[in-house]
Design a protein around this motif. Structure first.
Motif, PDB file in Angstrom:
ATOM      1  N   LEU A 160       0.219  -1.012  -0.133  1.00  0.00           N
ATOM      2  CA  LEU A 160       0.294   0.310  -0.399  1.00  0.00           C
ATOM      3  C   LEU A 160       1.080   1.566   0.104  1.00  0.00           C
ATOM      4  O   LEU A 160       0.194   1.914  -0.547  1.00  0.00           O
ATOM      5  CB  LEU A 160      -0.685   0.203   1.033  1.00  0.00           C
ATOM      6  CG  LEU A 160      -2.340  -1.097   1.126  1.00  0.00           C
ATOM      7  CD1 LEU A 160      -2.581  -0.827   1.958  1.00  0.00           C
ATOM      8  CD2 LEU A 160      -2.716  -1.550  -0.016  1.00  0.00           C
ATOM      9  N   ALA A 161       2.340   1.472   0.749  1.00  0.00           N
ATOM     10  CA  ALA A 161       2.594   1.994   0.887  1.00  0.00           C
ATOM     11  C   ALA A 161       3.455   2.838  -0.815  1.00  0.00           C
ATOM     12  O   ALA A 161       3.033   3.669  -1.327  1.00  0.00           O
ATOM     13  CB  ALA A 161       4.111   2.342   1.826  1.00  0.00           C
ATOM     14  N   VAL A 162       3.505   0.901  -1.355  1.00  0.00           N
ATOM     15  CA  VAL A 162       4.558   1.209  -2.368  1.00  0.00           C
ATOM     16  C   VAL A 162       3.818   2.124  -3.304  1.00  0.00           C
ATOM     17  O   VAL A 162       3.500   3.164  -4.699  1.00  0.00           O
ATOM     18  CB  VAL A 162       4.922  -0.259  -3.506  1.00  0.00           C
ATOM     19  CG1 VAL A 162       4.875  -0.137  -5.221  1.00  0.00           C
ATOM     20  CG2 VAL A 162       6.219  -0.403  -2.952  1.00  0.00           C
ATOM     21  N   VAL A 163       2.278   1.585  -4.278  1.00  0.00           N
ATOM     22  CA  VAL A 163       0.836   2.352  -4.244  1.00  0.00           C
ATOM     23  C   VAL A 163       0.887   4.245  -4.043  1.00  0.00           C
ATOM     24  O   VAL A 163       0.363   4.617  -4.780  1.00  0.00           O
ATOM     25  CB  VAL A 163      -0.073   1.519  -3.934  1.00  0.00           C
ATOM     26  CG1 VAL A 163      -1.423   2.179  -4.963  1.00  0.00           C
ATOM     27  CG2 VAL A 163       0.067   0.079  -4.943  1.00  0.00           C
ATOM     28  N   SER A 164       1.031   4.269  -2.757  1.00  0.00           N
ATOM     29  CA  SER A 164       0.525   5.712  -3.044  1.00  0.00           C
ATOM     30  C   SER A 164       1.757   7.094  -3.501  1.00  0.00           C
ATOM     31  O   SER A 164       1.661   7.406  -3.374  1.00  0.00           O
ATOM     32  CB  SER A 164       0.844   5.800  -1.357  1.00  0.00           C
ATOM     33  OG  SER A 164       0.640   6.845  -0.988  1.00  0.00           O
ATOM     34  N   ARG A 165       2.992   5.851  -2.786  1.00  0.00           N
ATOM     35  CA  ARG A 165       4.163   6.480  -3.937  1.00  0.00           C
ATOM     36  C   ARG A 165       4.051   7.005  -5.316  1.00  0.00           C
ATOM     37  O   ARG A 165       4.466   8.094  -5.837  1.00  0.00           O
ATOM     38  CB  ARG A 165       4.960   5.236  -3.460  1.00  0.00           C
ATOM     39  CG  ARG A 165       6.374   5.705  -2.620  1.00  0.00           C
ATOM     40  CD  ARG A 165       6.480   7.145  -1.365  1.00  0.00           C
ATOM     41  NE  ARG A 165       7.231   7.981  -2.757  1.00  0.00           N
ATOM     42  CZ  ARG A 165       8.376   7.715  -1.751  1.00  0.00           C
ATOM     43  NH1 ARG A 165       8.736   7.115  -1.086  1.00  0.00           N
ATOM     44  NH2 ARG A 165       9.444   8.359  -2.663  1.00  0.00           N
ATOM     45  N   VAL A 166       3.127   5.652  -6.317  1.00  0.00           N
ATOM     46  CA  VAL A 166       2.760   5.729  -7.178  1.00  0.00           C
ATOM     47  C   VAL A 166       1.852   6.710  -7.577  1.00  0.00           C
ATOM     48  O   VAL A 166       2.128   7.684  -8.621  1.00  0.00           O
ATOM     49  CB  VAL A 166       2.633   4.918  -7.976  1.00  0.00           C
ATOM     50  CG1 VAL A 166       1.945   4.747  -9.189  1.00  0.00           C
ATOM     51  CG2 VAL A 166       3.764   2.965  -7.628  1.00  0.00           C
ATOM     52  N   LEU A 167       0.853   6.969  -7.062  1.00  0.00           N
ATOM     53  CA  LEU A 167      -0.473   8.074  -6.897  1.00  0.00           C
ATOM     54  C   LEU A 167       0.220   9.586  -6.813  1.00  0.00           C
ATOM     55  O   LEU A 167       0.032  10.417  -7.065  1.00  0.00           O
ATOM     56  CB  LEU A 167      -0.912   7.122  -6.060  1.00  0.00           C
ATOM     57  CG  LEU A 167      -2.165   6.009  -6.338  1.00  0.00           C
ATOM     58  CD1 LEU A 167      -3.125   5.898  -5.863  1.00  0.00           C
ATOM     59  CD2 LEU A 167      -2.393   6.370  -8.088  1.00  0.00           C
ATOM     60  N   SER A 168       1.032   9.499  -5.787  1.00  0.00           N
ATOM     61  CA  SER A 168       1.481  11.124  -4.469  1.00  0.00           C
ATOM     62  C   SER A 168       2.349  11.668  -5.474  1.00  0.00           C
ATOM     63  O   SER A 168       2.441  12.756  -5.067  1.00  0.00           O
ATOM     64  CB  SER A 168       1.169  10.978  -3.398  1.00  0.00           C
ATOM     65  OG  SER A 168       1.893   9.767  -3.257  1.00  0.00           O
ATOM     66  N   HIS A 169       3.784  10.594  -6.130  1.00  0.00           N
ATOM     67  CA  HIS A 169       4.993  11.376  -5.848  1.00  0.00           C
ATOM     68  C   HIS A 169       4.653  12.257  -7.260  1.00  0.00           C
ATOM     69  O   HIS A 169       3.940  12.492  -8.300  1.00  0.00           O
ATOM     70  CB  HIS A 169       5.599   9.934  -6.826  1.00  0.00           C
ATOM     71  CG  HIS A 169       7.231  11.375  -7.163  1.00  0.00           C
ATOM     72  ND1 HIS A 169       7.975  11.143  -6.136  1.00  0.00           N
ATOM     73  CD2 HIS A 169       7.919  11.529  -9.031  1.00  0.00           C
ATOM     74  CE1 HIS A 169       9.040  11.876  -6.664  1.00  0.00           C
ATOM     75  NE2 HIS A 169       8.899  12.205  -7.833  1.00  0.00           N
TER      76      HIS A 169
END
Length: 323
Positions: A160-169
């Motif tokens: 979930l942290a990885v997905v968050s980085r993809v979306l929010s970077h």
């Protein structure tokens, strides 16, 4: 009265809170969608597709349609009268590296999801498939340089942290160079991994003589990655990129050149046709390179199902593995 703002982002606290809540809602939607496809369609195929037959015997179970007939345990089958197969496990866990385009061009979206949201769903599907099999997942995020690196780990919170980085970077650099992500992958000290390269591959193979080094660098990076890793390139496209309507004089904004002002273009029928031809030629060069390097790839288009191509990819690859 002025609202209090965040010095880092320039957003009010209320706006920042709403943006955070929307990000969390989107991550939750992605988790639900990708978990469903993993559980319903990809369960069982991931290990056979990416791990193959391991070196350590695990157990014997009843044969199920689709199992590799070469794994049948004939002794148990003869004794019980019911087909059984041997199951093996690998002694070492697998690492899945997500090499993800995070450039500004991914914010283009003429459909329900923009390209960045589709990329996040693809990354999450591979990531959840991996942790379901106790494998590790890492992230390399690139523009024209690597801007994000998340070391491989396992577990739901990590995914979930990885997905968050993809979306929010928010990209710091304006360009895109897929070779940068592959070169970073080559420098990592890890051994063999499954490397999922997700990008729109815009301008990955320029035709200008002054930029031929870029095209050669991309091909070389693919060759190096392919020798060491199980490389899977996935191209994400928006229909608007493939065919521009003949609208006459229009103002266009380059998502990777924000801040430099708008540009005006005459999208006459003749120019629109020329654009379609250039896009078709570029896609043809990309497909020929993938065939030349014998890389199994897929294209996902915004507005169309991103699930079906993945399921088809896993099924096609599983059939090849059984040959």
């Amino acid at each position: 009265r002025k609202q209090p703002t965040s010095a880092a982002s320039g957003l009010s606290k209320a706006q920042a809170r709403e943006r955070t809540m929307e990000l969390l809602r989107e991550i939750r939607r992605i988790e639900i969608q990708t978990s469903r496809i993993v559980n319903q369609h990809l369960a069982g195929s991931y290990q056979s597709v990416f791990k193959g037959q391991g070196v350590a015997f695990a157990e014997v179970r009843a044969y199920e349609p689709g199992d590799d007939v070469r794994a049948i345990d004939w002794n148990v089958t003869a004794r019980t009268g019911v087909p059984h197969i041997k199951l093996f496990t690998e002694e070492r866990e697998l690492t899945v590296m997500l090499v993800v385009d995070m450039s500004g061009s991914l914010d283009l979206g003429s459909q329900t999801y923009d390209k960045r949201q589709v990329v996040a769903r693809l990354a999450a599907t591979f990531a959840f498939s991996a942790i379901r099999n106790n494998d590790r997942v890492g992230l390399i995020g690139f523009t024209d340089k690597v801007e994000v690196f998340v070391p491989p780990r396992s577990g739901r919170k990590h995914v979930l942290a990885v997905v968050s980085r993809v979306l929010s970077h928010e990209p710091q650099s304006r360009g895109t160079r897929a070779a940068a992500g592959l070169e970073y992958l080559a420098r990592l000290a890890h051994g063999h991994s499954v490397a999922v390269l997700i990008s729109d591959f815009l301008d990955a193979l320029p035709t200008e003589k002054s930029r031929q080094d870029e095209a050669q660098g991309f091909e070389h990076a693919l060759k190096v990655a392919r020798r060491r890793h199980d490389l899977i390139p996935i191209r994400v496209e928006d229909p608007l990129e493939l065919e521009l309507p003949a609208l006459g004089l229009v103002s266009l904004e380059d998502l990777e050149l924000l801040g430099l002002g708008d540009s005006y273009f005459d999208l006459s029928p003749r120019r629109a046709k020329r654009y379609r031809e250039d896009v078709a030629a570029e896609r043809d060069r990309f497909d020929k390179l993938m065939r030349k390097l014998r890389l199994q790839t897929m294209s996902i288009r915004c507005g169309e199902s991103w699930e079906k191509p993945l399921v088809h990819f896993f099924s096609r690859r599983a059939r090849r593995m059984r040959r």
